[in-house]
Design a protein around this motif. Structure first.
Motif, PDB file in Angstrom:
ATOM      1  N   LEU A 116       6.285 -16.187 -75.312  1.00 10.77           N
ATOM      2  CA  LEU A 116       5.362 -15.420 -74.477  1.00 10.77           C
ATOM      3  C   LEU A 116       4.139 -16.218 -74.441  1.00 10.77           C
ATOM      4  CD1 LEU A 116       5.067 -11.510 -76.181  1.00 10.77           C
ATOM      5  CD2 LEU A 116       6.013 -12.793 -74.183  1.00 10.77           C
ATOM      6  N   PRO A 117       3.089 -16.353 -73.132  1.00 13.73           N
ATOM      7  CA  PRO A 117       3.159 -15.671 -71.967  1.00 13.73           C
ATOM      8  C   PRO A 117       4.206 -16.976 -71.603  1.00 13.73           C
ATOM      9  CG  PRO A 117       1.504 -17.045 -72.273  1.00 13.73           C
ATOM     10  CD  PRO A 117       1.885 -17.531 -74.059  1.00 13.73           C
ATOM     11  N   ARG A 118       4.944 -18.160 -71.687  1.00 13.09           N
ATOM     12  CA  ARG A 118       5.168 -18.289 -70.908  1.00 13.09           C
ATOM     13  C   ARG A 118       6.658 -18.228 -70.479  1.00 13.09           C
ATOM     14  NH1 ARG A 118       1.944 -21.974 -73.830  1.00 13.09           N
ATOM     15  NH2 ARG A 118       4.916 -22.161 -75.836  1.00 13.09           N
ATOM     16  N   SER A 119       7.371 -17.511 -70.994  1.00 11.10           N
ATOM     17  CA  SER A 119       8.886 -17.166 -70.426  1.00 11.10           C
ATOM     18  C   SER A 119       8.639 -15.531 -69.450  1.00 11.10           C
ATOM     19  CB  SER A 119       9.002 -16.612 -71.775  1.00 11.10           C
ATOM     20  OG  SER A 119       8.808 -16.009 -72.872  1.00 11.10           O
ATOM     21  N   LEU A 120       6.884 -15.763 -69.441  1.00  9.72           N
ATOM     22  CA  LEU A 120       6.304 -14.148 -69.013  1.00  9.72           C
ATOM     23  C   LEU A 120       6.890 -14.567 -66.929  1.00  9.72           C
ATOM     24  CD1 LEU A 120       4.528 -11.923 -71.058  1.00  9.72           C
ATOM     25  CD2 LEU A 120       6.580 -11.256 -70.023  1.00  9.72           C
TER      26      LEU A 120
END
Length: 158
Positions: A72-76
Motif C-alpha cells: 500500500l498504496p502502490r498496489s492499489l
C-alpha cells in the motif's frame, strides 16, 4: 463427426484457458456517490476505504487479496488513492472532500488537487478552530455552546 466437434471444442477451450485474463475495471460509485471497488459478483460496490482494511467486504474476499493489499498504496489502483500535499501521506479517495482533515494538512479538503465543492447544506462554512475540520463544520455543532469557528459564527449566526 460429433467426436470431431467435441475434440475441436475441447481444444478451443484449452486455448482460451491459456489466454491472459483481461484486467477487470473495478471502479464503481458506492454510497453517496463515493469512489468504490467492484467485487467479483459485479453487484457489490465497496467504499474505497474498506479495501485492504482486513475485513472481507466482497463475498470472495477480493477486496483483501495480497496482490491488491501487499504494498500500500502502490498496489492499489490509482482511483482508490488520493495523494496528500505531503508526498509521505495518502488517503483513500472516498475520504477526499468528506469534511474531515484526513491528510492532516487539509489538502484532502481544500486546494486545487482536492477540488472539493463548497460546504453542503449539512455543513457551516468557517475557519474552524478544531484541526479535525478544515473549512466547514457540521451544522450539528452549531449553537452547542462550544466554539468551533474562529469567528464564533457557529454559535451566533449558524
Amino acid at each position: 463427426s460429433a467426436v470431431a466437434l467435441l475434440v475441436l471444442a475441447a481444444a478451443a477451450g484449452s486455448v482460451l484457458a491459456l489466454l491472459p485474463r483481461v484486467p477487470v475495471n473495478r471502479f464503481c460509485a458506492a454510497s453517496n456517490n463515493r469512489t468504490g471497488f467492484l467485487c467479483d459478483d459485479r453487484a457489490t460496490c465497496v467504499l474505497a476505504s474498506q479495501v485492504c482494511d482486513r475485513v472481507s467486504n466482497c463475498r470472495n474476499g477480493e477486496d483483501e487479496q495480497e496482490k491488491l493489499c501487499g504494498d500500500l498504496p502502490r498496489s492499489l489502483p490509482g482511483y482508490l488513492v488520493f495523494r496528500c500535499s505531503n508526498p509521505m501521506y495518502w488517503v483513500y479517495s472516498d475520504q477526499r472532500c468528506d469534511g474531515m482533515n484526513d491528510c492532516g494538512d487539509c489538502s484532502d479538503e481544500m486546494g486545487s488537487s482536492a477540488a472539493c465543492p463548497p460546504c453542503g447544506s449539512e455543513w457551516w462554512s468557517c475557519s474552524p478552530v478544531l484541526y479535525e475540520y478544515c473549512s466547514c463544520v457540521p451544522r450539528t455543532l452549531c449553537r452547542d455552546g462550544i466554539q468551533h469557528c474562529l469567528s464564533w459564527s457557529d454559535e451566533y449566526i449558524c
